[in-house]
Design a protein around this motif. Structure first.
Motif, PDB file in Angstrom:
ATOM      1  N   PHE A 101       0.836  -1.210   0.000  1.00 31.97           N
ATOM      2  CA  PHE A 101       0.000   0.000   0.000  1.00 31.97           C
ATOM      3  C   PHE A 101       0.869   1.257   0.000  1.00 31.97           C
ATOM      4  N   LEU A 102       1.937   1.254   0.814  1.00 31.91           N
ATOM      5  CA  LEU A 102       2.821   2.419   0.891  1.00 31.91           C
ATOM      6  C   LEU A 102       3.544   2.665  -0.429  1.00 31.91           C
ATOM      7  N   VAL A 103       3.957   1.586  -1.090  1.00 37.18           N
ATOM      8  CA  VAL A 103       4.622   1.721  -2.392  1.00 37.18           C
ATOM      9  C   VAL A 103       3.656   2.299  -3.421  1.00 37.18           C
ATOM     10  N   SER A 104       2.436   1.782  -3.423  1.00 36.17           N
ATOM     11  CA  SER A 104       1.418   2.278  -4.351  1.00 36.17           C
ATOM     12  C   SER A 104       1.084   3.739  -4.073  1.00 36.17           C
ATOM     13  N   LEU A 105       1.006   4.092  -2.791  1.00 34.88           N
ATOM     14  CA  LEU A 105       0.688   5.473  -2.405  1.00 34.88           C
ATOM     15  C   LEU A 105       1.785   6.429  -2.860  1.00 34.88           C
ATOM     16  N   ALA A 106       3.045   6.020  -2.698  1.00 33.82           N
ATOM     17  CA  ALA A 106       4.170   6.862  -3.121  1.00 33.82           C
ATOM     18  C   ALA A 106       4.121   7.128  -4.614  1.00 33.82           C
ATOM     19  N   ALA A 107       3.748   6.098  -5.387  1.00 29.25           N
ATOM     20  CA  ALA A 107       3.642   6.264  -6.840  1.00 29.25           C
ATOM     21  C   ALA A 107       2.557   7.274  -7.184  1.00 29.25           C
ATOM     22  N   LYS A 108       1.426   7.192  -6.492  1.00 25.78           N
ATOM     23  CA  LYS A 108       0.316   8.097  -6.772  1.00 25.78           C
ATOM     24  C   LYS A 108       0.647   9.543  -6.400  1.00 25.78           C
ATOM     25  N   ILE A 109       1.473   9.700  -5.369  1.00 22.51           N
ATOM     26  CA  ILE A 109       1.821  11.048  -4.910  1.00 22.51           C
ATOM     27  C   ILE A 109       2.912  11.682  -5.778  1.00 22.51           C
ATOM     28  N   HIS A 110       3.932  10.902  -6.121  1.00 23.95           N
ATOM     29  CA  HIS A 110       5.133  11.465  -6.740  1.00 23.95           C
ATOM     30  C   HIS A 110       5.225  11.265  -8.261  1.00 23.95           C
ATOM     31  N   LEU A 111       4.396  10.406  -8.825  1.00 26.07           N
ATOM     32  CA  LEU A 111       4.463  10.154 -10.267  1.00 26.07           C
ATOM     33  C   LEU A 111       3.213  10.687 -10.957  1.00 26.07           C
ATOM     34  N   ASP A 112       3.405  11.353 -12.070  1.00 26.24           N
ATOM     35  CA  ASP A 112       2.304  11.915 -12.839  1.00 26.24           C
ATOM     36  C   ASP A 112       1.414  10.781 -13.356  1.00 26.24           C
ATOM     37  N   LYS A 113       0.149  10.771 -12.928  1.00 27.02           N
ATOM     38  CA  LYS A 113      -0.748   9.679 -13.294  1.00 27.02           C
ATOM     39  C   LYS A 113      -1.037   9.639 -14.791  1.00 27.02           C
ATOM     40  N   ASN A 114      -0.797  10.739 -15.494  1.00 28.37           N
ATOM     41  CA  ASN A 114      -1.012  10.748 -16.937  1.00 28.37           C
ATOM     42  C   ASN A 114       0.160  10.123 -17.695  1.00 28.37           C
ATOM     43  N   THR A 115       1.286  10.001 -17.016  1.00 24.64           N
ATOM     44  CA  THR A 115       2.484   9.430 -17.636  1.00 24.64           C
ATOM     45  C   THR A 115       2.789   8.036 -17.118  1.00 24.64           C
ATOM     46  N   TYR A 116       2.561   7.836 -15.809  1.00 24.42           N
ATOM     47  CA  TYR A 116       2.880   6.559 -15.179  1.00 24.42           C
ATOM     48  C   TYR A 116       1.590   5.867 -14.728  1.00 24.42           C
TER      49      TYR A 116
ATOM     50  N   PRO B 195      -0.153 -16.210 -15.547  1.00 25.06           N
ATOM     51  CA  PRO B 195       0.271 -17.592 -15.837  1.00 25.06           C
ATOM     52  C   PRO B 195       1.706 -17.595 -16.321  1.00 25.06           C
ATOM     53  N   SER B 196       2.482 -18.593 -15.856  1.00 25.08           N
ATOM     54  CA  SER B 196       3.887 -18.656 -16.231  1.00 25.08           C
ATOM     55  C   SER B 196       4.322 -20.107 -16.306  1.00 25.08           C
ATOM     56  N   GLY B 197       4.527 -20.610 -17.511  1.00 20.62           N
ATOM     57  CA  GLY B 197       4.967 -21.995 -17.672  1.00 20.62           C
ATOM     58  C   GLY B 197       3.974 -22.957 -17.076  1.00 20.62           C
ATOM     59  N   GLU B 198       4.442 -23.743 -16.078  1.00 19.05           N
ATOM     60  CA  GLU B 198       3.580 -24.735 -15.450  1.00 19.05           C
ATOM     61  C   GLU B 198       2.791 -24.168 -14.277  1.00 19.05           C
ATOM     62  N   GLY B 199       3.035 -22.911 -13.910  1.00 20.18           N
ATOM     63  CA  GLY B 199       2.359 -22.344 -12.756  1.00 20.18           C
ATOM     64  C   GLY B 199       2.002 -20.893 -12.961  1.00 20.18           C
ATOM     65  N   THR B 200       2.243 -20.087 -11.917  1.00 20.79           N
ATOM     66  CA  THR B 200       1.912 -18.665 -11.971  1.00 20.79           C
ATOM     67  C   THR B 200       3.054 -17.860 -11.363  1.00 20.79           C
ATOM     68  N   THR B 201       3.056 -16.571 -11.662  1.00 25.49           N
ATOM     69  CA  THR B 201       3.989 -15.651 -11.020  1.00 25.49           C
ATOM     70  C   THR B 201       3.189 -14.452 -10.531  1.00 25.49           C
ATOM     71  N   GLN B 202       3.473 -14.013  -9.309  1.00 23.45           N
ATOM     72  CA  GLN B 202       2.711 -12.935  -8.688  1.00 23.45           C
ATOM     73  C   GLN B 202       3.596 -11.703  -8.550  1.00 23.45           C
ATOM     74  N   ILE B 203       3.141 -10.604  -9.097  1.00 25.33           N
ATOM     75  CA  ILE B 203       3.918  -9.368  -9.132  1.00 25.33           C
ATOM     76  C   ILE B 203       3.223  -8.314  -8.273  1.00 25.33           C
ATOM     77  N   ASP B 204       3.976  -7.694  -7.377  1.00 21.44           N
ATOM     78  CA  ASP B 204       3.387  -6.710  -6.464  1.00 21.44           C
ATOM     79  C   ASP B 204       2.889  -5.474  -7.208  1.00 21.44           C
ATOM     80  N   HIS B 205       3.747  -4.893  -8.064  1.00 24.98           N
ATOM     81  CA  HIS B 205       3.368  -3.682  -8.793  1.00 24.98           C
ATOM     82  C   HIS B 205       4.010  -3.677 -10.178  1.00 24.98           C
ATOM     83  N   ILE B 206       3.263  -3.207 -11.150  1.00 24.36           N
ATOM     84  CA  ILE B 206       3.807  -2.955 -12.488  1.00 24.36           C
ATOM     85  C   ILE B 206       3.494  -1.508 -12.821  1.00 24.36           C
ATOM     86  N   ILE B 207       4.528  -0.734 -13.126  1.00 24.22           N
ATOM     87  CA  ILE B 207       4.336   0.670 -13.480  1.00 24.22           C
ATOM     88  C   ILE B 207       4.725   0.833 -14.948  1.00 24.22           C
TER      89      ILE B 207
END
Length: 267
Positions: free
Chosen positions: A44-59, A68-80
């Protein structure tokens, strides 16, 4: 007599209400102390920092993505996603002193005199990056790995520029000023991620945790001719190789099938 009965009932009702409140408070305290909750706070803190400091129209930030990844899955916290590249963010909620370097397989967390070992988060994030890179058909110049520590922790080793503490990670993102994607590509990437992402649910999380546990079991199992280990760096399959020079010439070892992109080794 009636007054006595009503008074007893009222007191019992108050007692039950108080006991219920205590039970709820104990449950909340237990939840607050779990690694799961602390991890969610960090995300939540990482997401909040992005919303505060990064231009939402650009990022454009996409949180908690399971792909899905190969035989299983991969879980990613944030993609910007931005015209300056795709940033794959792994969040770690830790306390204490953190020791490690970019190439070390295992890092160390020190809390007073106690030391705990954990996987290099850059290696952990490598699989996330490779999954997205393949899914989106991106080049190395268009995708970046980024690890963010939150919590009461402090780096005691010189960290690479793509490992940061708290909201300082946005400085790394803002340091990338060369446009590597068009606006059309950015929109296409966001659409592709949203279409490929698995629906957020208890079942999805449970399946992913089961897959991760299976990978860990394979990585810690003894290496035999009948069992192929999983690469500790990227999760790919391994192939048996032979040392061709040096003092260990002739010795066999397991090398990552993605070599030279990945140089994971199991002796």
């Amino acid at each position: 007599m009636l007054d006595t009965i009503f008074q007893a009932l009222f007191e019992n009702e108050q007692l039950m209400t108080n006991l219920g409140l205590v039970a709820v408070m104990l449950l909340l305290i237990t939840i607050f102390k779990t690694p799961w909750f602390k991890g969610k706070v960090g995300e939540f803190l990482v997401s909040l920092a992005a919303k505060i400091h990064l231009d939402k129209n650009t990022y454009h930030i996409i949180n908690d993505v399971t792909l899905p990844s190969g035989e299983g899955t991969t879980q990613i916290d944030h993609i910007i996603v931005s015209i300056y590249g795709v940033f794959v963010v792994e969040t770690k909620f830790f306390r204490g002193w953190i020791f490690g370097s970019e190439k070390e397989k295992i890092w160390t967390q020190t809390i007073y005199r106690n030391k705990y070992k954990f996987q290099n988060p850059l290696h952990q994030n490598y699989k996330h990056v490779q999954t997205l890179k393949q899914l989106l058909q991106l080049s190395d110049e268009q995708i970046f790995s980024l690890v963010v520590f939150t919590g009461d922790s402090q780096f005691k080793s010189a960290m690479p520029e793509n490992v940061a503490f708290g909201g300082r990670y946005v400085n790394y993102i803002l340091s990338k000023t060369t446009q590597v994607l068009t606006e059309e590509q950015v929109n296409s990437i966001i659409h592709a991620i949203q279409n490929q992402a698995l629906i957020k649910s208890f079942t999805t999380n449970r399946a992913h945790k089961k897959h991760v546990q299976e990978l860990r079991t394979k990585q810690t199992s003894p290496v035999t001719d009948s069992s192929e280990p999983v690469c500790p760096k990227c999760g790919s399959s391994m192939v048996k190789r032979t040392v061709k020079r040096g003092e260990h010439v002739g010795r066999q070892f397991w090398g990552c099938s993605e070599f030279p992109k990945c140089r994971g080794v199991v002796a």
